[in-house]
Design a protein around this motif. Structure first.
Motif, PDB file in Angstrom:
ATOM      1  N   GLU A 246       0.809  -1.221   0.000  1.00  0.00           N
ATOM      2  CA  GLU A 246       0.000   0.000   0.000  1.00  0.00           C
ATOM      3  C   GLU A 246       0.840   1.268   0.000  1.00  0.00           C
ATOM      4  O   GLU A 246       0.295   2.375   0.022  1.00  0.00           O
ATOM      5  CB  GLU A 246      -0.935  -0.003   1.229  1.00  0.00           C
TER       6      GLU A 246
ATOM      7  N   ASP B 237       5.029  -6.646  -0.701  1.00  0.00           N
ATOM      8  CA  ASP B 237       4.836  -7.742   0.258  1.00  0.00           C
ATOM      9  C   ASP B 237       5.104  -9.072  -0.441  1.00  0.00           C
ATOM     10  O   ASP B 237       4.193  -9.859  -0.713  1.00  0.00           O
ATOM     11  CB  ASP B 237       3.409  -7.688   0.829  1.00  0.00           C
TER      12      ASP B 237
ATOM     13  N   GLY C 289       4.753  -5.821   8.296  1.00  0.00           N
ATOM     14  CA  GLY C 289       4.787  -7.253   8.032  1.00  0.00           C
ATOM     15  C   GLY C 289       5.287  -8.130   9.166  1.00  0.00           C
ATOM     16  O   GLY C 289       5.798  -9.232   8.917  1.00  0.00           O
TER      17      GLY C 289
ATOM     18  N   ASP D  48       1.847 -10.619   6.406  1.00  0.00           N
ATOM     19  CA  ASP D  48       2.950 -10.287   7.318  1.00  0.00           C
ATOM     20  C   ASP D  48       4.133 -11.186   6.987  1.00  0.00           C
ATOM     21  O   ASP D  48       4.391 -12.215   7.610  1.00  0.00           O
ATOM     22  CB  ASP D  48       2.476 -10.369   8.780  1.00  0.00           C
TER      23      ASP D  48
HETATM   24 MG    MG Z   1       1.899  -4.537   5.938  1.00  0.00          MG
END
Ligand code: MG
Ligand code: AMP
Length: 404
Positions: free
Chosen positions: A193, A235, A259, A266
């Motif tokens: 994001e 990610d 994360g 994560d």
């Molecule tokens: Mg995150």
């Protein structure tokens, strides 16, 4: 790997896992903020010659015997010396030398009378006071002498220390100093994001990566060097593992954000074993930032902070600075603990470190303590510790505050 541990245990594990960095050579004028790896010795006396601390007259104390306003002693002025001039030779007995602050005291003279205790004469001077030997006499080497340890190993070269080096003629471009290496830091902010600070466009579903800016500028403020900066890293565990491995090769410490919690994205849990990193700890009993994770890869520390902006900031201060303190041999980097009184109360329980302003022994808390809220941290200068085991703290409670 230890998990669910106290702040103190976490700090002990972090500090025990790293070694101070070695030394390097830097040019003296560039050494501001560095820590000396060796003693620096004085190559000269300071002052280099006896000098006057005031405007007045140099003389022999015995020549002023019995002098007072009522019974002045008159002495011929042998010569006049300004700061920067040099005596013609030894001053004969029964004479005075007129001088200004910073001028050399000629040989033969053993004291200086202030101008205010004379008539200020230029050809001859009336002395209104009797002096003792060495009155107002600044000795050669009174500040430091040749061969003295001017600054011991371990001294942080702040502005004052740079001035001391300069006084000894040691702040010259062609001279170098042995100093401890500055930690080279890598900073990797994870999150699909995230958008870089320089982007004019904020795509739907994105936020600016404030952690990257906050931690980068904070590290710079503390005098650290930055080698690798990812304001946004996807990610993607495999890609992150590759990047972490490279970062560990070029850096002395790696900071990541995001994360580390228990969500599906994560990815640190998955990325770190791929290095493979040695997992040291995960989860510390504090708020904010409890999912703190710490690992090492080939001896390089990797501190993984929660992505929530205030959690990242607070855990950097509490844990990141402890690592930097060991690496850089700079214990001043440890947040200093002070005691203060809470102006307002704090309504929540559990061990927390909340943003506050410490001034004159009083801690003022702003409105807004959520770990996702950053703006209320503006202008704060401490983390105030709310202890565990109390339901709430009333106004006037005494707390420990960690100065930032
Ligand atoms: Mg995150
Ligand atoms: P995470 O730790 O990845 O679960 O993220 C926790 C929260 O922090 C989420 O709301 C993220 O969008 C936010 N966050 C993560 N990284 C950053 C960052 N670099 N800057 C600002 N907010 C972030």
């Amino acid at each position: 790997m230890e998990t669910g541990i106290s702040v103190e245990r976490a700090v002990a594990l972090l500090r025990a896992s790293v070694q101070p960095l070695g030394a390097e050579t830097v040019s003296a004028p560039e050494a501001l903020g560095r820590v000396l790896a060796e003693d620096v010795t004085a190559p000269l006396d300071q002052p280099p010659w006896p000098r006057s601390p005031l405007d007045g007259y140099a003389l022999r104390a015995t020549d002023s015997a019995g002098a007072s306003r009522e019974t002045p002693v008159t002495l011929p002025v042998w010569e006049t010396l300004f700061a920067g001039s040099w005596p013609g030779g030894e001053t004969p007995a029964g004479h005075a030398v007129r001088l200004t602050t910073g001028a050399p005291i000629p040989s033969g003279c053993d004291c200086v009378i202030r101008q205010e205790d004379t008539d200020g004469g230029t050809e001859q001077v009336r002395v209104f006071r009797s002096l003792e030997t060495w009155d107002n006499y600044c000795f050669q080497g009174g500040d430091f002498r040749t061969g003295d340890v001017l600054l011991p190993a371990g001294t942080r070269l702040d502005g004052c220390a740079m001035g001391i080096l300069a006084a000894a003629g040691l702040c010259r471009k062609e001279l170098s100093l042995r100093v401890h290496r500055t930690p080279r830091c890598a900073l990797i902010c994870t999150g699909d994001e995230l958008t870089e600070r320089d982007s004019a466009v904020l795509p739907r579903g994105h936020i600016y990566s404030s952690n990257a800016a906050l931690l980068e500028y904070r590290l710079r403020e503390l005098g650290m060097e930055l080698t690798v900066i990812y304001e946004r890293f996807p990610d993607d565990a495999a890609a992150l593992a590759d990047t972490l491995r490279l970062a560990c090769g070029t850096s002395d410490i790696v900071f990541t954000t995001g994360g580390v919690s228990v969500g599906a994205r994560d990815i640190l849990h998955e990325a770190l074993p791929l290095l493979p990193a040695e997992r040291v700890l995960w989860r510390v009993n504090l708020k904010p930032g409890s999912p703190l994770m710490y690992s090492t890869y080939e001896g390089v520390p990797i501190l993984s902070l929660s992505g929530n902006p205030f959690a990242a900031a607070a855990t950097f201060e509490l844990f990141g600075r402890q690592l930097l303190a060991v690496l850089a041999r700079r214990e001043d980097l440890k947040p200093q603990a002070v005691r203060g009184t809470l102006r307002e109360g704090f309504p929540k329980s559990g061990r927390r470190f909340v943003r506050g302003v410490f001034r004159d022994g009083v801690v003022t808390l702003p409105q807004g303590h959520s770990s996702g809220v950053l703006r209320s941290a503006a202008g704060t200068n401490c983390l105030a510790e709310i202890p565990a085991g109390v339901p709430s703290l009333p106004p006037g409670s005494e707390v420990t505050a960690y100065l930032l």
